[in-house]
Scaffold this motif. Structure first.
Motif, PDB file in Angstrom:
ATOM      1  N   ILE A 186       0.840  -1.200   0.000  1.00  0.00           N
ATOM      2  CA  ILE A 186       0.000   0.000   0.000  1.00  0.00           C
ATOM      3  C   ILE A 186       0.875   1.250   0.000  1.00  0.00           C
ATOM      4  O   ILE A 186       0.677   2.169  -0.795  1.00  0.00           O
ATOM      5  CB  ILE A 186      -0.946   0.007   1.227  1.00  0.00           C
ATOM      6  N   ARG A 187       1.827   1.288   0.894  1.00  0.00           N
ATOM      7  CA  ARG A 187       2.680   2.477   1.011  1.00  0.00           C
ATOM      8  C   ARG A 187       3.564   2.639  -0.221  1.00  0.00           C
ATOM      9  O   ARG A 187       3.757   3.749  -0.717  1.00  0.00           O
ATOM     10  CB  ARG A 187       3.509   2.395   2.295  1.00  0.00           C
ATOM     11  N   ARG A 188       4.107   1.519  -0.722  1.00  0.00           N
ATOM     12  CA  ARG A 188       4.966   1.592  -1.911  1.00  0.00           C
ATOM     13  C   ARG A 188       4.186   2.186  -3.068  1.00  0.00           C
ATOM     14  O   ARG A 188       4.659   3.094  -3.766  1.00  0.00           O
ATOM     15  CB  ARG A 188       5.475   0.183  -2.265  1.00  0.00           C
ATOM     16  N   LEU A 192      10.158   3.980   2.814  1.00  0.00           N
ATOM     17  CA  LEU A 192       8.737   4.247   2.628  1.00  0.00           C
ATOM     18  C   LEU A 192       8.239   5.431   3.450  1.00  0.00           C
ATOM     19  O   LEU A 192       7.089   5.848   3.304  1.00  0.00           O
ATOM     20  CB  LEU A 192       7.917   2.990   2.953  1.00  0.00           C
ATOM     21  N   GLY A 193       9.087   5.966   4.326  1.00  0.00           N
ATOM     22  CA  GLY A 193       8.722   7.138   5.100  1.00  0.00           C
ATOM     23  C   GLY A 193       7.651   6.903   6.151  1.00  0.00           C
ATOM     24  O   GLY A 193       6.863   7.803   6.448  1.00  0.00           O
ATOM     25  N   VAL A 194       7.603   5.701   6.682  1.00  0.00           N
ATOM     26  CA  VAL A 194       6.655   5.368   7.749  1.00  0.00           C
ATOM     27  C   VAL A 194       7.417   4.666   8.866  1.00  0.00           C
ATOM     28  O   VAL A 194       8.557   4.249   8.687  1.00  0.00           O
ATOM     29  CB  VAL A 194       5.501   4.457   7.252  1.00  0.00           C
ATOM     30  N   SER A 195       6.777   4.522  10.002  1.00  0.00           N
ATOM     31  CA  SER A 195       7.411   3.814  11.111  1.00  0.00           C
ATOM     32  C   SER A 195       7.252   2.301  10.933  1.00  0.00           C
ATOM     33  O   SER A 195       6.337   1.841  10.237  1.00  0.00           O
ATOM     34  CB  SER A 195       6.767   4.243  12.434  1.00  0.00           C
ATOM     35  N   CYS A 196       8.123   1.566  11.599  1.00  0.00           N
ATOM     36  CA  CYS A 196       7.963   0.110  11.622  1.00  0.00           C
ATOM     37  C   CYS A 196       6.625  -0.244  12.249  1.00  0.00           C
ATOM     38  O   CYS A 196       5.956  -1.176  11.802  1.00  0.00           O
ATOM     39  CB  CYS A 196       9.097  -0.545  12.414  1.00  0.00           C
ATOM     40  N   ALA A 197       6.222   0.511  13.266  1.00  0.00           N
ATOM     41  CA  ALA A 197       4.950   0.253  13.939  1.00  0.00           C
ATOM     42  C   ALA A 197       3.793   0.384  12.960  1.00  0.00           C
ATOM     43  O   ALA A 197       2.855  -0.414  13.000  1.00  0.00           O
ATOM     44  CB  ALA A 197       4.772   1.209  15.117  1.00  0.00           C
ATOM     45  N   GLY A 248       2.221   7.276  10.845  1.00  0.00           N
ATOM     46  CA  GLY A 248       2.388   6.699   9.521  1.00  0.00           C
ATOM     47  C   GLY A 248       2.888   7.715   8.533  1.00  0.00           C
ATOM     48  O   GLY A 248       3.291   8.803   8.900  1.00  0.00           O
ATOM     49  N   GLY A 249       2.850   7.378   7.276  1.00  0.00           N
ATOM     50  CA  GLY A 249       3.279   8.283   6.236  1.00  0.00           C
ATOM     51  C   GLY A 249       2.207   9.310   5.938  1.00  0.00           C
ATOM     52  O   GLY A 249       1.043   9.131   6.231  1.00  0.00           O
TER      53      GLY A 249
END
Length: 125
Positions: free
Chosen positions: A22-24, A67-72, A82-83
């Motif tokens: 989703i993020r990609r 991806l510019g988001v946290s592992c969480a 999140g991103g």
């Protein structure tokens, strides 16, 4: 010799992989782009996104940076930062996106048709 049973991917691995996908896609990256950024092949990205292979902690960390988001966030933690592309999206919508990524193209069309049919029967908001 005893037979080793083949197991299905764990649902958590599938969800993490779907969140990566989703993020990609939200960032406009191909599987090749993400793979090159973290030093793996696009085939390995495919396996991660399907949940067929588990993502190690170090690889998850590297992917989260790209991806510019946290592992969480990639692990589906509620309220985790999140991103920017998904910030403000409620938890139910995020779950819907994760489930959507698990469907094949034919099932996505069927779900979309169902949603449009249901929405058409409701008064506008």
């Amino acid at each position: 010799m005893p037979r080793i049973a083949l197991t299905q991917p764990h649902p958590f691995d599938i969800e993490v992989g779907a969140r990566v996908a989703i993020r990609r896609r939200a960032m406009g990256l191909s599987q090749t782009d993400l793979g090159q950024a973290v030093g793996i092949t696009f085939q390995q990205v495919q396996k991660y996104e399907r949940g067929a292979n588990r993502i190690s902690a170090s690889r998850l960390f590297e992917m989260s940076k790209v991806l510019g988001v946290s592992c969480a966030w990639l692990m589906g933690e509620e309220g985790a930062p999140g991103g920017s592309d998904l910030r403000g999206v409620d938890a139910s919508s995020q779950k819907l996106l994760v489930a959507w990524e698990r469907l094949d193209a034919r099932d996505q069309v069927a779900v979309l048709n169902l949603a449009q049919t249901l929405a058409a029967s409701k008064p506008p908001v």
